[in-house]
Design an enzyme around this catalytic site. Structure first.
Site, PDB file in Angstrom:
ATOM      1  N   CYS A 381       0.832  -1.205   0.000  1.00 27.53           N
ATOM      2  CA  CYS A 381       0.000   0.000   0.000  1.00 27.53           C
ATOM      3  C   CYS A 381       0.870   1.260   0.000  1.00 27.53           C
ATOM      4  O   CYS A 381       1.476   1.579  -1.010  1.00 27.53           O
ATOM      5  CB  CYS A 381      -0.980  -0.030   1.175  1.00 27.53           C
ATOM      6  N   HIS A 507      -3.450  -5.035  -0.081  1.00 25.78           N
ATOM      7  CA  HIS A 507      -3.008  -5.581   1.210  1.00 25.78           C
ATOM      8  C   HIS A 507      -3.024  -7.110   1.156  1.00 25.78           C
ATOM      9  O   HIS A 507      -3.989  -7.747   1.600  1.00 25.78           O
ATOM     10  CB  HIS A 507      -3.916  -5.088   2.337  1.00 25.78           C
ATOM     11  N   GLU A 509      -1.555  -9.195   2.948  1.00 27.60           N
ATOM     12  CA  GLU A 509      -1.512  -9.823   4.276  1.00 27.60           C
ATOM     13  C   GLU A 509      -2.874 -10.319   4.743  1.00 27.60           C
ATOM     14  O   GLU A 509      -2.968 -11.259   5.547  1.00 27.60           O
ATOM     15  CB  GLU A 509      -0.928  -8.854   5.311  1.00 27.60           C
TER      16      GLU A 509
END
Length: 536
Positions: A381, A507, A509
């Site tokens: 990001c 993102h 993750e």
């Protein structure tokens, strides 16, 4: 028809209700039951999207674009099931919905009160999760601690909920602390007794007690708790401090949490398949060589601000049979000193997301160091935006290159506001949020890692790569390896002639799971390990 489990907490906050709920979800799923997990948060914010990471930790983004509590990340990682905006409820969102209904005249001129209107709205949200997910079992975690004023409407709602369904369709689990008094050498049950007494005064009798402790709970203590708290002896569950949150499901299985929950719900205790989970724990407890990863951020004083990033790194290390040696590095300290001082001996560098000017130059310096010293790097990001700015300043040498977020007067805004964001004034829930497709380009590291033509990733941003500079970047050696299907938005960039240098606007993750690490994190750890082996 769904069954319902409610998880409350007593004695102290941050006792691990979310991990207990997620672990129970994992155990139920391993027995073939479908599960959805709901979090009821007692704060007045509509959602955590505008809250400081220092106050709340990370904001977890769901597929449908909800900004939610970090516990939803635990739910998804443990159950490998996607949650939605329905799985996150706050006091603020409940009051907002009730007041909006009152303004529309939905209550036919009646006096709007906490009971029945607020509690009724809470119950409706729980039923909505059940009908939307079609889950066999809906687990609801109630945030806060029994006895807190702000939690009372939620507790009253789950008390009333038992009247909405059949008797055997609801089970209450109370997570509590058994403190060890070092001077007397005793584990004390009195705080738990008082917590259960408080819960009973509301009208809720817990069916199971999950007792957190750093010392083993003997049978005598279990009998004492069973007698004083009115809980079946087999339902007094020991929950010792664990070496990893991922070992908790196995510990709770051994204690019989899932078995007793199913008995209370009048459901079959099916055969449990935790073979893949046991393999994860084996790899976690028997790692290979350490990989020293620097996480360069601005909120490092609170590790929960980057919880999903850390877990994604851990998933990749488990899969690669490596030990995660995580080093928290303040971007502001790098600004004060140098990247060399803090990063000279690391094997990988991760620059995660964030907002605002503070620490940005430290992040940019870290990325320059990773690029020049050939250290495997992953930007997320804002981390991608900083990578773009670093290249623009130090390679392309565009004067004053920056982001229009950081410098509205920049003469070369290589990162700019998304056009659809220009007329938006409110902050809450207005970013580019949720899952969007990304088309990967052939002959790129990104395509090789994903092995897909189109991927779907979660986003949370307002600013994006400025396409005015796209050709300049490509001509200077930058590879744009992923874009939106229409080519309008740059989603993934990489460098050639580097062991591993990738940065993404999304993102990744949020999609990493134990046993199924995200490709970008897996690639980072793999490249770091290979570079280490080559240097020996």
């Amino acid at each position: 028809m769904s069954k319902f489990v409610f998880v409350t907490g007593g004695v102290v906050s941050s006792i691990g209700k979310g991990i207990v709920a997620a672990s129970l979800g994992r155990l139920l799923k391993s027995r073939g039951y479908s599960v959805s997990i709901l979090k009821l948060d007692p704060y007045l914010n509509v959602d955590p999207g505008t809250m400081s990471p220092f106050q709340h930790g990370e904001v977890f983004v769901t597929e449908d674009g909800a900004e939610t509590d970090l516990d939803l990340g635990h739910y998804e990682r443990f159950t490998d099931t996607a949650m939605t905006r329905l799985n996150s409820v706050t006091t603020g969102s409940i009051y907002q919905a009730v007041i909006n209904k009152e303004r529309r005249g939905s209550y036919n001129g009646g006096t709007v009160q906490v009971i029945p209107h607020i509690t009724g709205e809470i119950r409706e949200r729980i039923h909505r999760v059940a009908s939307n997910s079609n889950a066999d079992i809906v687990i609801t975690e109630i945030g806060g601690t029994v006895g807190d004023i702000e939690s009372l409407p939620f507790l009253e709602a789950i008390r009333e909920f038992k009247n909405d369904v059949n008797k055997n369709d609801v089970t209450y689990i109370h997570v509590t602390l058994l403190p060890y008094i070092k001077t007397s050498g005793e584990i004390k049950t009195k705080p738990t007794q008082h917590s259960v007494k408080e819960l009973r005064s509301i009208g809720i009798q817990p069916d199971l007690l999950v007792c957190r402790s750093d010392k083993e709970i003997n049978d005598s203590l279990k009998r004492k708790l069973s007698g004083f708290c009115g809980v079946n002896l087999n339902c007094v569950i020991e929950a010792l401090d664990a070496d990893s949150i991922y070992s908790v499901p196995l510990s709770l299985k051994k204690e019989g949490l899932c078995k007793e929950t199913l008995r209370c719900l009048d459901l079959e205790d099916k055969e449990c398949d935790l073979e893949s989970w046991e393999k994860i724990i084996h790899n976690l407890r028997n790692p290979g060589n350490p990989i020293k990863v620097a996480l360069v951020g601005k909120y490092i004083e609170l590790g929960d601000a980057y919880l999903s990033v850390v877990e994604a790194l851990r998933h990749a290390c488990i899969e690669q049979k490596a030990f995660l040696d995580l080093h928290w590095v303040s971007a502001e300290m790098i600004e004060e000193k140098s990247a060399e001082e803090y990063l000279h001996d690391v094997d990988a560098i991760v620059v995660p997301g964030g907002f605002g000017n503070r620490g940005v130059n430290g992040k940019i310096a870290s990325i320059k160091f990773a690029r020049e010293k050939k250290i495997p790097f992953l930007g997320l990001c804002l981390g991608m935006q900083c990578a773009v700015i670093e290249w623009a300043r130090n390679v392309v040498q565009l004067p004053g290159a920056s982001s229009s977020e950081l410098d509205p007067e920049s003469e070369n805004p290589v990162i700019h506001l998304l056009p659809e964001q220009e007329d938006i004034v409110d902050l809450g829930g207005t970013m580019r949020l949720g899952v969007y497709p990304c088309r990967l380009q052939k002959n790129t590291t990104g395509k090789e890692l994903y092995n897909e033509d189109v991927i779907y990733e979660r986003h949370r941003h307002r600013y994006e790569f400025n396409n005015f500079y796209k050709q300049i970047f490509v001509d200077s050696g930058y590879k744009i390896s992923g874009t939106s299907p229409d080519g309008r938005l740059v989603e993934l960039i990489e460098l050639v002639n580097h062991p591993y240098f990738l940065a993404c606007q999304y993102h990744p993750e949020f999609l990493s799971r134990p046993g199924k690490p995200h490709p970008l994190f897996k690639g980072l750890i793999k490249a770091s390990r290979e570079k280490l082996e080559q240097s020996k």
